[in-house]
Design a protein around this motif. Structure first.
Motif, PDB file in Angstrom:
ATOM      1  N   VAL A 232       4.034  13.386  -1.023  1.00 59.06           N
ATOM      2  CA  VAL A 232       3.309  13.488   0.239  1.00 59.06           C
ATOM      3  C   VAL A 232       4.057  14.464   1.135  1.00 59.06           C
ATOM      4  CG1 VAL A 232       2.497  12.253   2.275  1.00 59.06           C
ATOM      5  CG2 VAL A 232       2.404  11.155   0.025  1.00 59.06           C
ATOM      6  N   ASN A 233       3.399  15.576   1.432  1.00 63.16           N
ATOM      7  CA  ASN A 233       3.989  16.596   2.314  1.00 63.16           C
ATOM      8  C   ASN A 233       5.366  17.042   1.817  1.00 63.16           C
ATOM      9  OD1 ASN A 233       1.744  16.473   4.034  1.00 63.16           O
ATOM     10  ND2 ASN A 233       2.648  14.793   5.219  1.00 63.16           N
ATOM     11  N   GLY A 234       5.481  17.214   0.508  1.00 62.84           N
ATOM     12  CA  GLY A 234       6.715  17.741  -0.072  1.00 62.84           C
ATOM     13  C   GLY A 234       7.782  16.713  -0.341  1.00 62.84           C
ATOM     14  N   ARG A 235       7.530  15.440  -0.037  1.00 63.89           N
ATOM     15  CA  ARG A 235       8.535  14.399  -0.247  1.00 63.89           C
ATOM     16  C   ARG A 235       7.934  13.277  -1.092  1.00 63.89           C
ATOM     17  NH1 ARG A 235       8.641  16.049   5.021  1.00 63.89           N
ATOM     18  NH2 ARG A 235      10.585  16.990   5.781  1.00 63.89           N
ATOM     19  N   TRP A 236       8.777  12.683  -1.926  1.00 64.66           N
ATOM     20  CA  TRP A 236       8.306  11.696  -2.889  1.00 64.66           C
ATOM     21  C   TRP A 236       8.439  10.280  -2.351  1.00 64.66           C
ATOM     22  CZ3 TRP A 236       5.802  12.564  -7.417  1.00 64.66           C
ATOM     23  CH2 TRP A 236       5.785  13.872  -7.895  1.00 64.66           C
ATOM     24  N   ARG A 237       7.415   9.496  -2.649  1.00 67.85           N
ATOM     25  CA  ARG A 237       7.402   8.066  -2.331  1.00 67.85           C
ATOM     26  C   ARG A 237       7.273   7.273  -3.627  1.00 67.85           C
ATOM     27  NH1 ARG A 237       4.774   6.620   3.097  1.00 67.85           N
ATOM     28  NH2 ARG A 237       5.080   8.476   4.376  1.00 67.85           N
ATOM     29  N   LEU A 238       7.938   6.118  -3.663  1.00 70.80           N
ATOM     30  CA  LEU A 238       7.866   5.214  -4.806  1.00 70.80           C
ATOM     31  C   LEU A 238       6.948   4.051  -4.456  1.00 70.80           C
ATOM     32  CD1 LEU A 238      11.664   5.187  -5.748  1.00 70.80           C
ATOM     33  CD2 LEU A 238       9.839   6.567  -6.761  1.00 70.80           C
ATOM     34  N   LEU A 239       5.943   3.808  -5.305  1.00 76.78           N
ATOM     35  CA  LEU A 239       4.942   2.776  -5.056  1.00 76.78           C
ATOM     36  C   LEU A 239       4.773   1.911  -6.298  1.00 76.78           C
ATOM     37  CD1 LEU A 239       2.169   4.957  -3.354  1.00 76.78           C
ATOM     38  CD2 LEU A 239       3.866   3.527  -2.202  1.00 76.78           C
ATOM     39  N   ASP A 240       4.623   0.618  -6.100  1.00 78.29           N
ATOM     40  CA  ASP A 240       4.325  -0.310  -7.197  1.00 78.29           C
ATOM     41  C   ASP A 240       3.020  -1.027  -6.865  1.00 78.29           C
ATOM     42  OD1 ASP A 240       4.288  -1.955  -9.356  1.00 78.29           O
ATOM     43  OD2 ASP A 240       5.965  -3.207  -8.738  1.00 78.29           O
ATOM     44  N   CYS A 241       1.918  -0.522  -7.424  1.00 81.59           N
ATOM     45  CA  CYS A 241       0.622  -1.144  -7.159  1.00 81.59           C
ATOM     46  C   CYS A 241       0.516  -2.524  -7.789  1.00 81.59           C
ATOM     47  CB  CYS A 241      -0.494  -0.242  -7.683  1.00 81.59           C
ATOM     48  SG  CYS A 241      -0.584   1.372  -6.867  1.00 81.59           S
ATOM     49  N   THR A 242       1.249  -2.760  -8.875  1.00 81.57           N
ATOM     50  CA  THR A 242       1.224  -4.087  -9.497  1.00 81.57           C
ATOM     51  C   THR A 242       1.775  -5.141  -8.550  1.00 81.57           C
ATOM     52  OG1 THR A 242       1.424  -3.166 -11.723  1.00 81.57           O
ATOM     53  CG2 THR A 242       2.100  -5.442 -11.414  1.00 81.57           C
ATOM     54  N   MET A 243       2.939  -4.854  -7.963  1.00 80.02           N
ATOM     55  CA  MET A 243       3.527  -5.815  -7.038  1.00 80.02           C
ATOM     56  C   MET A 243       2.661  -5.965  -5.792  1.00 80.02           C
ATOM     57  SD  MET A 243       5.992  -7.869  -7.024  1.00 80.02           S
ATOM     58  CE  MET A 243       6.385  -9.135  -5.835  1.00 80.02           C
ATOM     59  N   ALA A 244       2.063  -4.883  -5.307  1.00 79.54           N
ATOM     60  CA  ALA A 244       1.187  -4.974  -4.145  1.00 79.54           C
ATOM     61  C   ALA A 244      -0.019  -5.850  -4.441  1.00 79.54           C
ATOM     62  CB  ALA A 244       0.743  -3.576  -3.716  1.00 79.54           C
ATOM     63  N   ALA A 245      -0.565  -5.752  -5.669  1.00 79.00           N
ATOM     64  CA  ALA A 245      -1.697  -6.606  -6.041  1.00 79.00           C
ATOM     65  C   ALA A 245      -1.277  -8.063  -6.144  1.00 79.00           C
ATOM     66  CB  ALA A 245      -2.290  -6.125  -7.360  1.00 79.00           C
ATOM     67  N   LEU A 246      -0.087  -8.313  -6.689  1.00 77.32           N
ATOM     68  CA  LEU A 246       0.400  -9.690  -6.814  1.00 77.32           C
ATOM     69  C   LEU A 246       0.667 -10.316  -5.454  1.00 77.32           C
ATOM     70  CD1 LEU A 246       2.854  -9.238  -9.818  1.00 77.32           C
ATOM     71  CD2 LEU A 246       0.714 -10.524  -9.835  1.00 77.32           C
ATOM     72  N   LEU A 247       1.049  -9.508  -4.466  1.00 78.61           N
ATOM     73  CA  LEU A 247       1.343 -10.031  -3.131  1.00 78.61           C
ATOM     74  C   LEU A 247       0.094 -10.259  -2.295  1.00 78.61           C
ATOM     75  CD1 LEU A 247       4.523  -7.981  -2.122  1.00 78.61           C
ATOM     76  CD2 LEU A 247       4.386 -10.390  -2.773  1.00 78.61           C
ATOM     77  N   GLY A 248      -1.079  -9.933  -2.818  1.00 85.72           N
ATOM     78  CA  GLY A 248      -2.295 -10.213  -2.070  1.00 85.72           C
ATOM     79  C   GLY A 248      -3.235  -9.058  -1.945  1.00 85.72           C
ATOM     80  N   GLY A 249      -2.959  -7.931  -2.601  1.00 88.38           N
ATOM     81  CA  GLY A 249      -3.897  -6.820  -2.565  1.00 88.38           C
ATOM     82  C   GLY A 249      -3.571  -5.757  -1.560  1.00 88.38           C
ATOM     83  N   GLY A 250      -2.341  -5.247  -1.597  1.00 91.46           N
ATOM     84  CA  GLY A 250      -1.986  -4.146  -0.696  1.00 91.46           C
ATOM     85  C   GLY A 250      -1.646  -4.607   0.698  1.00 91.46           C
ATOM     86  N   ALA A 251      -2.007  -3.786   1.689  1.00 90.58           N
ATOM     87  CA  ALA A 251      -1.699  -4.097   3.083  1.00 90.58           C
ATOM     88  C   ALA A 251      -2.568  -5.281   3.547  1.00 90.58           C
ATOM     89  CB  ALA A 251      -1.956  -2.873   3.959  1.00 90.58           C
ATOM     90  N   PRO A 252      -2.045  -6.097   4.486  1.00 91.67           N
ATOM     91  CA  PRO A 252      -0.744  -5.957   5.155  1.00 91.67           C
ATOM     92  C   PRO A 252       0.377  -6.738   4.485  1.00 91.67           C
ATOM     93  CG  PRO A 252      -2.017  -7.631   6.258  1.00 91.67           C
ATOM     94  CD  PRO A 252      -2.864  -7.150   5.103  1.00 91.67           C
ATOM     95  N   THR A 253       0.109  -7.400   3.346  1.00 93.83           N
ATOM     96  CA  THR A 253       1.138  -8.243   2.727  1.00 93.83           C
ATOM     97  C   THR A 253       2.187  -7.437   1.986  1.00 93.83           C
ATOM     98  OG1 THR A 253      -0.309  -8.511   0.809  1.00 93.83           O
ATOM     99  CG2 THR A 253      -0.413 -10.209   2.514  1.00 93.83           C
ATOM    100  N   ALA A 254       1.890  -6.213   1.582  1.00 87.28           N
ATOM    101  CA  ALA A 254       2.836  -5.378   0.851  1.00 87.28           C
ATOM    102  C   ALA A 254       3.102  -4.107   1.643  1.00 87.28           C
ATOM    103  CB  ALA A 254       2.281  -5.029  -0.535  1.00 87.28           C
ATOM    104  N   PRO A 255       4.340  -3.619   1.654  1.00 92.67           N
ATOM    105  CA  PRO A 255       4.647  -2.390   2.403  1.00 92.67           C
ATOM    106  C   PRO A 255       4.202  -1.155   1.641  1.00 92.67           C
ATOM    107  CG  PRO A 255       6.630  -3.226   1.367  1.00 92.67           C
ATOM    108  CD  PRO A 255       5.554  -4.237   1.085  1.00 92.67           C
ATOM    109  N   PHE A 256       3.670  -0.171   2.372  1.00 91.39           N
ATOM    110  CA  PHE A 256       3.227   1.088   1.773  1.00 91.39           C
ATOM    111  C   PHE A 256       4.411   2.016   1.513  1.00 91.39           C
ATOM    112  CE2 PHE A 256       1.515   5.486   2.666  1.00 91.39           C
ATOM    113  CZ  PHE A 256       0.981   5.670   1.398  1.00 91.39           C
ATOM    114  N   PHE A 257       5.400   1.995   2.403  1.00 88.85           N
ATOM    115  CA  PHE A 257       6.594   2.818   2.222  1.00 88.85           C
ATOM    116  C   PHE A 257       7.792   1.918   1.984  1.00 88.85           C
ATOM    117  CE2 PHE A 257      10.524   4.538   3.965  1.00 88.85           C
ATOM    118  CZ  PHE A 257      10.651   5.699   3.218  1.00 88.85           C
ATOM    119  N   VAL A 258       8.610   2.275   0.992  1.00 85.11           N
ATOM    120  CA  VAL A 258       9.840   1.549   0.682  1.00 85.11           C
ATOM    121  C   VAL A 258      10.952   2.575   0.515  1.00 85.11           C
ATOM    122  CG1 VAL A 258      10.999  -0.042  -0.880  1.00 85.11           C
ATOM    123  CG2 VAL A 258       8.538  -0.260  -0.478  1.00 85.11           C
ATOM    124  N   PRO A 259      12.041   2.475   1.263  1.00 91.00           N
ATOM    125  CA  PRO A 259      13.153   3.417   1.065  1.00 91.00           C
ATOM    126  C   PRO A 259      13.721   3.293  -0.350  1.00 91.00           C
ATOM    127  CG  PRO A 259      13.397   2.189   3.129  1.00 91.00           C
ATOM    128  CD  PRO A 259      12.279   1.546   2.379  1.00 91.00           C
TER     129      PRO A 259
END
Length: 709
Positions: A232-259
């Motif tokens: 995104v805009n020249g910088r890489w983000r790490l995302l785990d859609c599996t964990m986001a789905a397990l936590l309830g389906g993305g936002a707001p229960t799962a964070p979109f950005f993780v350092p």
């Protein structure tokens, strides 16, 4: 210096020695995102709008993308016939699934369905790359139907469920039913294809994952998960859609950005450069990290205990000494209705103790308190969010040698609760409803008990007593109390003098009471604000109360505070803490006796040898020699024992240790367990020079007087 660092990190084999032309490795172009986009005002509202739009584009919803998906899946499922999930006969259902798996959709029709979905998502994102990545992540996390955690690495679980629309979506977007790969791999592949259709650069990343089924210390021989990286805009983000789905389906229960530093506590990619840190970790180093979930960091928490590992081995307890305790320090935000809980389990996952406590009569092996004052406050950053967190101390008393699991959970009470209406009651009952999520798990090992060391003194009782921690009452949690002194992991003993320091914000009085509570007040603590002129209490937090008192001979001691009581709609005393009191193992009363010993200067010639021996025995240079220090000095130099006429070898089984104790007590005139240099000189018959001169002068006068007479 930056160029040298880049050269050393990305070109370790000297690829640039030829003067240029070398092909940079993949890691040279990986720049980790720092959530720069989220720092813009108004992006949270844009995220809410994009999330709602992505959730509305569910499989089966009317729209161009679903028409394209239906057309792509028609050759495989023969649209109009019943899907395999609706076939009653198991054999027929298996045959239908096999036939569907053997067929493949038209690649052009499949690409058209994927592009149609990407266009639908992009229609509300404009040209913003962060909104496009958010829309793809939210759609995948919200629309897939996650299985059990142990089935995410299965190849047989359908991606969107067992319905007809689910089969159409999986065929149209991934080209099969079920598509190739494990469930987590298909989720990652779906996000990657969708992001690429939105003209974003994205890759699937395979590696190791510490999930909730992971046991600290467990070895990993093969990778068990797959997640994504998106640029995104020249910088890489790490995302785990599996964990986001397990936590309830993305936002707001799962964070979109993780350092990347927080992501690394749970995920280790097979390619080290996808860790996105300067110095990548090896597999062994990663396994030694404590198991902290992403939610732990996303909720504003931070580890404070230095050297914390996945498996923590405590020092071996000794005979006659208490069993060890373990303290874990973390920083956590202090929000009403939100707290951390922790529980102790044995190696068979049986619960031993948990906090908050439920029964005051049970053994209290867990305790927790928040450190008040300026020293306990921390600023924690997670992406674009900043939290003000406070040091939270989690104490655990280990019941004996063995292996234990310490689990920490984040507990949040839902506002309002759940009202229950009954005809017999004038007003409804309100049940407290909480959400609990595990955020940290480590293993603690207590080695076997070691035998007693004679250098530690006389062994009166070989047992290893259990340390009982304080019981915290609801008022302690409500007021964010703290027991500064005595330390929570120090067992109170009757008749000993203790410094009591209690922090009770909002309380006006604090007292110590016996088992009968306010009807048996033993002593009252003073407010530290009233003692502001004393240096000992200048740095204490507001709401601190202090007292130096002798522990009474009671089975337990209540700390009670005077504050507002909601049940009485008035002020009164409420229980704050309950401290267990045990009898003294040794009842020793220190009496200050005037020994009337002459003071000998160590620099005098007659005291030279005695001063040299005393310095050799006074190991900590505190001006006193204990039995342990004397034993160590004898072992280092047996000539010291010969000069003092002690046995050359001291053992427990031949009577020489009793001779040593008798000889030590002969030197120790105060009988307090340590002797000074003057006591040693008195035992050796060494006197000050002036005393010797006066004695010699007195004898000459007597002789002269007798002679004159």
């Amino acid at each position: 210096s930056d160029l040298r660092r880049i050269r050393r990190t990305h070109f370790p084999s000297g690829e640039l020695d030829d003067g240029g032309g070398a092909i940079p490795p993949p890691s040279a172009g990986l720049v980790a995102s720092q959530a720069e986009e989220e720092r813009n005002d108004g992006l949270d509202a844009e995220f809410l709008r994009v999330d709602a739009w992505a959730k509305s584009l569910a499989p089966g919803a009317d729209g161009p993308w679903w028409a394209a998906a239906t057309a792509a899946a028609a050759p495989v499922l023969h649209v109009g016939s019943r899907p395999s999930s609706q076939v009653a006969d198991a054999t027929a259902r298996a045959a239908a699934v096999a036939a569907a798996a053997a067929a493949t959709p038209d690649p052009q029709a499949q690409a058209a369905a994927l592009v149609a979905l990407a266009d639908a998502l992009a229609s509300t994102c404009g040209r913003s790359q962060v909104l496009l990545a958010r829309a793809c992540w939210q759609w995948v996390s919200a629309q897939v139907r996650p299985p059990r955690l142990d089935a995410t690495w299965s190849v047989h679980v359908p991606l969107f469920g067992n319905s007809r629309n689910a089969a159409i979506a999986e065929i149209a977007l991934l080209g099969g039913y079920p598509a190739a790969g494990t469930w987590a791999e298909r989720v990652s592949q779906l996000f990657v294809q969708l992001a690429r259709a939105c003209e974003l650069e994205a890759v699937p990343i395979s590696g190791f994952w510490k999930n909730m089924l992971y046991t600290p210390g467990q070895a990993m021989v093969a990778h068990n998960h797959c997640w994504c990286g998106v640029k995104v805009n020249g910088r890489w983000r790490l995302l785990d859609c599996t964990m986001a789905a397990l936590l309830g389906g993305g936002a707001p229960t799962a964070p979109f950005f993780v350092p990347p530093t927080a992501f690394l506590y749970s995920y280790l990619p097979l390619q080290a450069y996808w860790q996105l840190i300067d110095v990548p970790l090896s597999l062994d180093s990663w396994l030694e990290l404590p198991h902290c979930t992403i939610s732990f960091f996303a909720r504003g928490c931070m580890l404070l205990t230095n050297g914390l590992r996945s498996v923590n081995v405590l020092p071996s307890p000794r005979e006659g000494q208490p069993l060890p305790t373990f303290r874990l320090d973390v920083a956590a935000p202090q929000v009403k209705g939100v707290h951390l809980s922790h529980a102790l389990y044995d190696h068979q996952q049986r619960l031993i103790s948990s906090w908050p406590p439920q029964d005051i009569s049970a053994l209290q092996l867990t305790y927790q308190q928040v450190v008040q004052g300026e020293g306990g406050s921390h600023v924690v950053e997670f992406g674009s969010r900043t939290y003000t967190s406070h040091t939270t101390q989690l104490y655990t008393s280990l019941p004996g040698p063995g292996e234990y699991i310490l689990e920490v959970r984040h507990v949040m009470a839902l506002p309002g609760g759940l009202p229950i209406y009954m005809e017999e009651l004038p007003r409804p009952l309100t049940l407290r409803v909480v959400e609990s999520e595990e955020v940290l798990r480590i293993k603690v090992i207590v080695p076997e008990v070691e035998p007693h060391d004679p250098e530690d003194g006389i062994l009166h009782d070989p047992s290893t007593p259990l340390v009982l921690l304080p019981y915290t009452h609801p008022a302690f949690m409500a007021l964010r109390g703290q027991l500064v002194s005595p330390p929570p992991d120090q067992q109170l003993e009757a008749d000993r003098t203790e410094d009591f320091v209690v922090v009770a914000p909002g309380a006006t009085r604090v007292v110590l009471a016996g088992p009968r509570g306010a009807h048996e007040v033993v002593a009252e603590l003073q407010a530290a604000a009233d003692l502001a002129g004393e240096d000992a209490h200048q740095e204490l937090a507001p709401g601190t109360f202090v007292l130096t008192a002798q522990v009474p001979r009671l089975p337990l001691l209540h700390v009670m505070v005077y504050t507002h009581r909601p049940d009485l709609a008035a002020c009164g005393f409420v229980n704050f803490l309950t401290l267990q009191v045990r009898s003294q193992s040794q009842h020793i009363v220190e009496l200050l006796l005037d020994l009337d010993l002459p003071v000998v200067d160590p620099e005098e010639p007659a005291a030279g040898q005695a001063a040299e021996m005393f310095r050799a025995m006074d190991l900590d240079a505190d001006g006193k020699v204990t039995r342990k220090e004397m034993l160590v000095a004898f072992r280092r130099n047996r000539q010291t024992a010969d000069i003092l006429r002690f046995p050359p070898r001291i053992r427990l089984d031949d009577g020489t240790f009793d001779q040593f104790v008798d000889g030590f007590l002969a030197i120790d005139n105060s009988k307090l367990g340590a002797f000074t240099f003057d006591e040693l000189c008195a035992h050796l018959g060494i006197k000050p020079r002036e005393l010797c001169s006066s004695e010699e002068g007195g004898s000459e006068d007597d002789e002269e007087g007798d002679w004159t007479e």
